[in-house]
Design an enzyme around this catalytic site. Structure first.
Site, PDB file in Angstrom:
ATOM      1  N   ARG A 108      27.856  19.393  12.755  1.00  0.00           N
ATOM      2  CA  ARG A 108      28.362  20.210  13.847  1.00  0.00           C
ATOM      3  C   ARG A 108      29.473  21.145  13.368  1.00  0.00           C
ATOM      4  NH1 ARG A 108      31.427  20.423  18.879  1.00  0.00           N
ATOM      5  NH2 ARG A 108      33.094  19.122  18.084  1.00  0.00           N
TER       6      ARG A 108
ATOM      7  N   ASP B  29      27.698   6.013  18.448  1.00  0.00           N
ATOM      8  CA  ASP B  29      28.924   6.316  17.704  1.00  0.00           C
ATOM      9  C   ASP B  29      28.587   6.686  16.257  1.00  0.00           C
ATOM     10  OD1 ASP B  29      31.556   6.712  17.312  1.00  0.00           O
ATOM     11  OD2 ASP B  29      32.128   4.596  17.297  1.00  0.00           O
TER      12      ASP B  29
ATOM     13  N   LYS C 221      25.961   6.358  24.383  1.00  0.00           N
ATOM     14  CA  LYS C 221      26.672   7.318  23.538  1.00  0.00           C
ATOM     15  C   LYS C 221      26.786   6.695  22.151  1.00  0.00           C
ATOM     16  CE  LYS C 221      30.709  10.317  23.565  1.00  0.00           C
ATOM     17  NZ  LYS C 221      31.053  10.178  22.182  1.00  0.00           N
TER      18      LYS C 221
ATOM     19  N   GLU D 232      22.098  12.294  16.828  1.00  0.00           N
ATOM     20  CA  GLU D 232      23.177  11.575  16.151  1.00  0.00           C
ATOM     21  C   GLU D 232      22.636  10.837  14.921  1.00  0.00           C
ATOM     22  OE1 GLU D 232      25.774  12.186  17.983  1.00  0.00           O
ATOM     23  OE2 GLU D 232      27.353  10.774  17.408  1.00  0.00           O
TER      24      GLU D 232
ATOM     25  N   TYR E 241      18.694  13.461  20.981  1.00  0.00           N
ATOM     26  CA  TYR E 241      18.899  13.450  22.431  1.00  0.00           C
ATOM     27  C   TYR E 241      19.067  14.818  23.069  1.00  0.00           C
ATOM     28  CZ  TYR E 241      23.579  13.381  20.380  1.00  0.00           C
ATOM     29  OH  TYR E 241      24.673  13.643  19.612  1.00  0.00           O
TER      30      TYR E 241
ATOM     31  N   CYS F 133      66.208 -25.557  22.199  1.00  0.00           N
ATOM     32  CA  CYS F 133      67.184 -26.653  22.267  1.00  0.00           C
ATOM     33  C   CYS F 133      67.720 -27.051  20.883  1.00  0.00           C
ATOM     34  CB  CYS F 133      66.585 -27.868  22.975  1.00  0.00           C
ATOM     35  SG  CYS F 133      65.319 -28.686  21.999  1.00  0.00           S
TER      36      CYS F 133
ATOM     37  N   CYS G  64      64.155 -30.515  26.729  1.00  0.00           N
ATOM     38  CA  CYS G  64      64.202 -29.107  26.285  1.00  0.00           C
ATOM     39  C   CYS G  64      63.880 -28.187  27.473  1.00  0.00           C
ATOM     40  CB  CYS G  64      63.198 -28.896  25.158  1.00  0.00           C
ATOM     41  SG  CYS G  64      63.042 -27.176  24.677  1.00  0.00           S
TER      42      CYS G  64
ATOM     43  N   GLU H 286      22.387   7.757  29.262  1.00  0.00           N
ATOM     44  CA  GLU H 286      22.041   7.404  27.877  1.00  0.00           C
ATOM     45  C   GLU H 286      23.210   6.690  27.225  1.00  0.00           C
ATOM     46  OE1 GLU H 286      21.174  11.009  25.764  1.00  0.00           O
ATOM     47  OE2 GLU H 286      19.732  11.641  27.261  1.00  0.00           O
TER      48      GLU H 286
ATOM     49  N   CYS I 205      58.233 -29.456  19.660  1.00  0.00           N
ATOM     50  CA  CYS I 205      59.591 -29.872  19.989  1.00  0.00           C
ATOM     51  C   CYS I 205      59.431 -31.161  20.782  1.00  0.00           C
ATOM     52  CB  CYS I 205      60.276 -28.812  20.850  1.00  0.00           C
ATOM     53  SG  CYS I 205      61.781 -29.439  21.633  1.00  0.00           S
TER      54      CYS I 205
ATOM     55  N   LYS J 184      33.769   7.050  28.383  1.00  0.00           N
ATOM     56  CA  LYS J 184      34.182   6.380  27.143  1.00  0.00           C
ATOM     57  C   LYS J 184      34.608   4.946  27.444  1.00  0.00           C
ATOM     58  CE  LYS J 184      35.186   8.361  23.506  1.00  0.00           C
ATOM     59  NZ  LYS J 184      35.682   9.565  22.931  1.00  0.00           N
TER      60      LYS J 184
ATOM     61  N   CYS K 283      63.714 -26.226  17.153  1.00  0.00           N
ATOM     62  CA  CYS K 283      63.287 -25.630  18.419  1.00  0.00           C
ATOM     63  C   CYS K 283      64.176 -24.420  18.739  1.00  0.00           C
ATOM     64  CB  CYS K 283      63.378 -26.662  19.541  1.00  0.00           C
ATOM     65  SG  CYS K 283      63.054 -25.929  21.161  1.00  0.00           S
TER      66      CYS K 283
ATOM     67  N   GLU L 196       0.848  -1.205   0.000  1.00  0.00           N
ATOM     68  CA  GLU L 196       0.000   0.000   0.000  1.00  0.00           C
ATOM     69  C   GLU L 196       0.878   1.246   0.000  1.00  0.00           C
ATOM     70  OE1 GLU L 196      -3.973  -0.562   2.534  1.00  0.00           O
ATOM     71  OE2 GLU L 196      -2.229  -1.505   3.482  1.00  0.00           O
ATOM     72  N   TYR L 197       1.927   1.205   0.815  1.00  0.00           N
ATOM     73  CA  TYR L 197       2.830   2.356   0.911  1.00  0.00           C
ATOM     74  C   TYR L 197       3.398   2.683  -0.476  1.00  0.00           C
ATOM     75  CZ  TYR L 197       6.605   5.406   2.492  1.00  0.00           C
ATOM     76  OH  TYR L 197       7.439   6.480   2.673  1.00  0.00           O
TER      77      TYR L 197
HETATM   78  S1  IVH Z   1      24.707  15.116  24.434  1.00  0.00           S
HETATM   79  C1  IVH Z   1      25.317  19.520  25.106  1.00  0.00           C
HETATM   80  N1  IVH Z   1      24.009  12.587  24.193  1.00  0.00           N
HETATM   81  O1  IVH Z   1      29.010  12.475  21.599  1.00  0.00           O
HETATM   82  C2  IVH Z   1      25.149  18.060  24.982  1.00  0.00           C
HETATM   83  N2  IVH Z   1      25.839  13.378  22.886  1.00  0.00           N
HETATM   84  O2  IVH Z   1      31.678  13.274  22.572  1.00  0.00           O
HETATM   85  C3  IVH Z   1      25.484  17.547  23.655  1.00  0.00           C
HETATM   86  N3  IVH Z   1      26.785  11.684  21.382  1.00  0.00           N
HETATM   87  O3  IVH Z   1      29.097  15.697  20.197  1.00  0.00           O
HETATM   88  C4  IVH Z   1      25.717  16.125  23.483  1.00  0.00           C
HETATM   89  N4  IVH Z   1      25.412  10.045  21.919  1.00  0.00           N
HETATM   90  O4  IVH Z   1      27.894  13.775  18.875  1.00  0.00           O
HETATM   91  C5  IVH Z   1      24.862  13.553  23.800  1.00  0.00           C
HETATM   92  N5  IVH Z   1      23.242  10.396  24.041  1.00  0.00           N
HETATM   93  C6  IVH Z   1      24.083  11.354  23.646  1.00  0.00           C
HETATM   94  C7  IVH Z   1      25.078  11.133  22.668  1.00  0.00           C
HETATM   95  C8  IVH Z   1      25.944  12.173  22.323  1.00  0.00           C
HETATM   96  C9  IVH Z   1      26.426  10.413  21.142  1.00  0.00           C
HETATM   97  C10 IVH Z   1      27.918  12.375  20.706  1.00  0.00           C
HETATM   98  C11 IVH Z   1      27.620  13.783  20.246  1.00  0.00           C
HETATM   99  C12 IVH Z   1      28.625  14.639  20.979  1.00  0.00           C
HETATM  100  C13 IVH Z   1      29.713  13.660  21.283  1.00  0.00           C
HETATM  101  C14 IVH Z   1      30.577  14.105  22.440  1.00  0.00           C
END
Ligand code: IVH
Length: 662
Positions: free
Chosen positions: A131, A112, A110, A165, A217, A402, A422, A108, A417, A305, A399, A32-33
């Site tokens: 950014r 990548d 982080k 992100e 976030y 030895c 040895c 939260e 060996c 980290k 070896c 449908e979409y």
């Molecule tokens: S908060 C002022 N929350 O990590 C607050 N950053 O090393 C702004 N990142 O530049 C960031 N997950 O690109 C925030 N749950 C999360 C994140 C997050 C990934 C990244 C973000 C930031 C970098 C800092």
């Protein structure tokens, strides 16, 4: 009329996108979409003047820009300060507590990826930007529009800037690299680079084909929307139509905070996208204001980290070592690097095949990876970093200690060996004898054993037990005092009363690992019995196969080995099993049992313990290998399966009567 239909289609498709990508709960089928989308594309082609900027047809890409326009972030896009260990996390919390009483944090993941700023006017996406340096970024609107879980229209017609992100899921990254490899193109090093490369494309069709995704976030002006906390802000963002990562937790003390970090340190590999740490944010927005910002970072948040799991370093040399079994192993000598919190300067390359398959050469830059608790591995060579001076690997045939010729056993990748005298093998054998899972003689690490061997104090296992005669001499050695020597002698003394299985493992009989040693000790009780056991007796023991049985027989056929055991016996080393012995019972011996239903007169644990004590084994699944199924009250499907397979069935009372006989 046509305009109305187009508006209607946009509404249907945007809603469907939101349901599918953000809520994960579609209400229309893909078919449908596609039909609605095709209808809209046709109308837009016919009436380009009516095409709306928030039309979902932009998801398929097509817009091409000539260059990336520069944009200015009215509110700078800051990065986060980093913390790397528990004490730095505690210090962060303490800094907060100086100004905020009873702080709460939102934890939260982080993500990548790369950060993005999204601007909506009147509820419509008007700009997406990178950014950049935090103040000036690049306009990537044409690519952002192709990301399926970024709403083109919000649920409310508001003006708002929102940040988060953009990332590439792991499976999309792998598929992309596979395709690039097939086409002879350079591979992306990781999903983050692949995501960054994808949004920096002038042709939005490329980004559209890359299956990017997003988590949002951060709301720079949350107070404008009368929100009080970050946690609430995230809920508000969800209501607007954004995807917020579900793995968030509000915590109110350091233990809960460390708990969240530990949990995700363990579970991070189970996620379908990569994370590189945990972000900790002070939850209350007034408190955030109070803490404020440095020039670069908010003071109210930080990023823990994870230790790096993969690093690059130079492979300086390949050196060979000889293990206690005589196995000769190539080892990578590395330019020291920090990996997952510890410095690595050497790691195993396993065997010739491992090195040649990866074409690992001396002088190469290599990737070292650590997964979980395992020892680090050289996973690949960075071929593009070669300069022609690298030296290809050559396996040795003598070896390194030895000099005797190495032998390659049939069906094994390793070289051995075979010289029983040895030095390297003897040293490794002694290290193994004293090690924690063997005789557990505390204080005898690799280097002490090696030094004592080279000085002539330790040549065979029984020499441990005559070391006390040299106490005065040993105390004179550099680095040792009365106390440390006494500690060594004490742990040697207490090792004499170990149960037999430790000694059996410590002797280093080929194929006799910790588990087999325990089984042998339980069955044969004493060294004497085991020494006299025939091949047939050995193979009749549960979990002892022909390879192990042969190895044990041949070990005890060797006079040197029997002499070593006599010396140990004479030195006072215990030669019997001290645990609960097996009381062999015909009805149980070497049989596999499955329990089903609830037992009334005995607990499941007790039942299992009895079965094992009488020489049987328990399993949780019924298969053709099961000998008996013991059935209690309300048995489950295992009972049906047992009947189906014609397996012997005992009721609880039959089981009890069989244990009582013994
Ligand atoms: S908060 C002022 N929350 O990590 C607050 N950053 O090393 C702004 N990142 O530049 C960031 N997950 O690109 C925030 N749950 C999360 C994140 C997050 C990934 C990244 C973000 C930031 C970098 C800092």
């Amino acid at each position: 009329m046509i305009r109305d239909r187009m508006n209607e289609l946009i509404e249907i498709l945007n809603r469907a996108n939101y349901e599918y990508n953000t809520l994960d709960a579609p209400t229309i089928t893909d078919q449908e979409y596609d039909n609605y989308l095709r209808e809209l594309i046709k109308l837009e082609e016919k009436h380009p003047e009516l095409k709306r900027s928030d039309s979902p047809t932009v998801r398929v890409g097509g817009e091409i820009v000539e260059s990336f326009g520069k944009i200015t972030h009215e509110i700078p896009m800051l990065s986060l300060s980093n913390v790397f260990n528990e004490s730095e996390i505690i210090a962060f919390d303490e800094r907060i507590r100086k100004e905020v009483s009873n702080p709460e944090y939102t934890c939260e993941l982080k993500i990548d990826g790369l950060s993005v700023s999204l601007l909506y006017k009147n509820g419509k996406l008007v700009r997406g930007a990178t950014r950049g340096d935090g103040v000036t970024g690049e306009d990537i609107t044409h690519n952002v529009r192709t990301i399926k879980n970024i709403p083109l229209v919000l649920s409310e017609p508001i003006d708002i800037e929102i940040r988060g992100e953009i990332y590439m899921p792991k499976d999309s990254f792998e598929a992309l690299n596979e395709e690039r490899a097939r086409n002879g193109m350079d591979l992306f090093a990781n999903p983050r680079n692949a995501a960054a490369g994808s949004v920096r494309q002038l042709d939005s069709k490329v980004a559209a084909s890359r299956n990017l995704s997003s988590f949002l976030y951060h709301l720079p002006e949350a107070e404008k929307f009368s929100l009080d906390s970050h946690y609430e802000t995230l809920q508000f963002m969800k209501r607007l139509g954004f995807t917020v990562n579900p793995n968030i937790r509000k915590v109110s003390n350091i233990d809960e905070l460390l708990g969240f970090i530990q949990e995700w340190t363990d579970k991070r590999n189970t996620l379908p996208y990569e994370i590189d740490g945990i972000v900790i944010k002070l939850d209350n927005l007034m408190d955030q204001k109070k803490m404020g910002y440095t020039a670069k970072y908010p003071r109210w948040a930080t990023a823990y980290k994870f230790p790096a799991m993969e690093v690059y370093t130079k492979l300086k040399d390949i050196r060979f070592s000889v293990g206690r079994t005589g196995q000769v192993t190539p080892n990578a000598i590395l330019e020291p690097v920090l990996l997952a919190g510890s410095t690595i300067s050497k790691t195993t390359l396993h065997n010739e095949e491992y090195v040649t398959l990866r074409d690992i050469r001396i002088g190469d830059i290599v990737a070292i990876k650590k997964a979980g608790d395992v020892i680090p591995e050289v996973v690949k060579v960075l071929i593009e970093r070669r300069n022609g001076t690298e030296i290809p690997f050559e396996m040795i045939h003598e070896c390194p200690i030895c000099g005797s010729s190495l032998v390659r056993l049939e069906n094994e990748a390793a070289y051995y060996c075979k010289n029983p005298h040895c030095d390297a093998k003897k040293i490794e054998g002694l290290i193994h004898y004293a090690s924690r899972d063997a005789m557990n003689i505390e204080g005898f690490g690799d280097s002490i054993v090696e030094d004592f061997y080279n000085m002539g104090y330790l040549k065979s296992f029984s020499d441990f037990y005559s070391l006390f005669q040299f106490k005065e001499e040993l105390m004179e050695l550099e680095g040792f005092g009365n106390k440390s020597i006494q500690n060594l002698l004490d742990s040697i003394e207490s090792s004499k009363s170990n149960s037999l299985e430790r000694l059996l493992f410590a002797l280093g009989i080929r194929h006799v690992g910790k588990k087999t040693a325990k089984i042998l000790a339980m069955y044969f009780h004493t060294m004497d019995h085991l020494q006299k056991a025939t091949y047939d007796e050995l193979v009749s023991v549960r979990d002892v196969g022909s390879i192990i049985a042969k190895s044990i027989v041949s070990y005890f056929e060797n006079e040197d080995n029997n002499r070593v055991i006599d010396e140990l016996r004479l030195a006072g080393v215990n030669m019997s099993f001290l645990g609960r012995p097996i009381e062999l019972n015909e009805a149980f011996m070497n049989k596999t049992f499955v329990l089903t239903g609830s037992l009334e007169s005995i607990t499941r644990e007790e039942a299992k313990e009895k079965i094992e004590r009488f020489g049987g084994k328990t399993s949780s699944t019924v298969s053709s290998k099961t000998d008996v199924v013991i059935v209690g009250q309300k048995p489950g499907s295992k009972y049906d399966k047992a009947k189906e397979l014609g397996i012997m069935i005992w009721t609880e009372s039959e089981f009890i009567s069989k244990i009582e006989i013994s």
